[in-house]
Design a protein around this motif. Structure first.
Motif, short mmCIF file in Angstrom:
data_model
loop_
_atom_site.label_atom_id
_atom_site.label_comp_id
_atom_site.label_asym_id
_atom_site.label_seq_id
_atom_site.Cartn_x
_atom_site.Cartn_y
_atom_site.Cartn_z
N LYS A 5 3.75 20.06 47.51
CA LYS A 5 3.54 18.77 48.10
C LYS A 5 2.84 18.57 49.28
O LYS A 5 3.24 19.62 50.21
CB LYS A 5 5.13 18.27 48.15
N ASP A 41 4.37 12.96 50.40
CA ASP A 41 4.84 12.55 49.02
C ASP A 41 3.61 12.90 48.12
O ASP A 41 3.76 12.55 46.88
CB ASP A 41 5.46 11.31 49.03
N LEU A 42 2.71 13.35 48.38
CA LEU A 42 1.59 13.61 47.60
C LEU A 42 1.63 14.85 46.77
O LEU A 42 2.09 15.97 47.04
CB LEU A 42 0.07 13.85 48.34
N ASP A 61 -2.57 13.94 43.30
CA ASP A 61 -2.12 12.68 42.44
C ASP A 61 -1.47 12.03 43.32
O ASP A 61 -0.51 12.23 44.11
CB ASP A 61 -1.21 13.60 41.36
N ARG A 62 -2.15 10.83 43.39
CA ARG A 62 -1.41 9.62 44.32
C ARG A 62 -0.93 8.62 43.31
O ARG A 62 -1.68 7.68 42.88
CB ARG A 62 -2.42 8.99 45.28
N GLY A 63 0.14 8.75 43.02
CA GLY A 63 1.00 7.63 41.89
C GLY A 63 0.13 7.71 40.69
O GLY A 63 0.02 6.71 40.18
N GLY A 64 -0.21 8.70 40.17
CA GLY A 64 -1.20 8.34 38.69
C GLY A 64 -2.59 8.60 38.96
O GLY A 64 -3.32 8.73 37.97
N LYS A 65 -3.05 8.23 40.00
CA LYS A 65 -4.47 8.16 40.63
C LYS A 65 -4.98 9.58 40.77
O LYS A 65 -4.53 10.24 42.01
CB LYS A 65 -4.80 7.45 41.61
#
Ligand SMILES: [Zn+2]
Length: 309
Positions: free
Chosen positions: A31, A34-35, A85-89
């Motif tokens: 991490k 939060d990434l 991974d930024r929230g699925g992106k």
């Protein structure tokens, strides 16, 4: 009494998905704030140590290898890309060798899929520089685009250099292949590639840091999220056992050796002063850790493998 099937690992099938002569899949998660970062390995390349460093005596180079308990005659150079991974992106930083590298490379896609990712789901690919081991993963030898939906983002200064026909014409014969390879990879998408400037935010949480010298537009990246900071060093150093220990040394791949050395010292100094986590493309897997000062030099301190992300 019977034990429910789910209660004991002993009841799992005896067969393992990992073959006995292979390592576990080469991905490692950590991490930054939060990434979620996933390091994905693309195997290694090997080359003779003789002639690898242009400004050091071979005995000194062998001494550095001895000090790191590495073989003295050849150097094994790992390749590790990052998935952010930024929230699925999903954003990739660099793309590996694809099917164009040494037989000991080319593991990237298997490792990427083993980490649970799908190349069709990659949204953006950020490229540090245009050497083949960083861009060939974008396009197979037969021309197939590997990431059909991804937007490709490249350093403006790198594009300006490698896509310049006059620069290609003026290049020594030994470098013409590198120019042609850049055209092979980017030619079909030349109208769609987006160029970014140094010191700009490339995608959210990722800022380009000019790290010129290794190539004319070679770029490092500062990844920041909350308190988390990661400096993606790209090829600011090649193998840390040689070039973090001896930042004056210039690998033969450093196109402007003096500029590359100044960049290397500046970024290593910054990482040490600010105690930033670093990631290197060519460090032993998982290719992340910290930089400690050691007299006039530096040492790379790898992270401790952690089962807790
Ligand atoms: Zn490289």
């Amino acid at each position: 009494m019977t034990i429910p099937a789910s209660a004991s690992a002993q009841t799992l099938p005896a067969t393992s998905p990992v073959e006995p002569d292979r390592q576990a899949p080469g991905f490692y998660r950590y991490k930054v704030g939060d990434l979620m970062i996933t390091a994905v390995n693309d195997g290694v390349g090997r080359r003779p140590i003789d002639g690898f460093i242009r400004n050091a005596e071979i005995d000194d180079v062998r001494g550095a290898l001895d000090a790191a308990f590495l073989p003295r005659d050849s150097i094994t150079i790992p390749f590790t890309t990052l998935v952010i991974d930024r929230g699925g992106k999903l954003t990739l930083i660099d793309a590996g060798n694809g099917d164009s590298g040494a037989p000991t490379s080319g593991l990237w896609m298997a490792n990427f899929r083993a980490a649970g990712f799908d190349p069709a789901a990659v949204e953006t690919i950020v490229i540090s520089h245009f050497h083949g081991d960083h861009i060939n993963g974008l396009r197979l030898k037969d021309g197939t685009a590997v990431f059909p939906s991804a937007e490709v983002l490249v350093p403006e200064a790198e594009w300006a250099f490698w896509m310049d026909d006059a620069k290609m014409a003026a290049a020594p014969d030994g470098m013409k292949g590198a120019f042609q390879n850049v055209r092979r990879v980017f030619g079909p998408i030349a109208g769609e590639v987006k160029q970014f400037k140094a010191d700009s935010e490339v995608v959210p949480n990722v800022t380009a840091v000019a790290a010129y010298g290794h190539t004319p537009g070679h770029t490092a990246f500062a990844v920041t999220a909350g308190e988390g900071r990661l400096m993606v060093m790209s090829d600011t150093t090649n193998h840390p056992a040689l070039f973090v220990r001896n930042p004056e040394w210039q690998a033969i791949f450093d196109m402007d050796g003096d500029m590359a050395r100044e960049t290397r010292k500046r970024l290593l100094d910054m990482a040490a002063s600010e105690k930033m986590q670093v990631a290197f493309y060519h460090a032993p897997f998982p290719a992340t850790g910290h930089i400690a000062r050691d007299g006039d030099s530096f040492a790379f301190v790898p992270v401790a493998w952690s089962p807790i992300i």
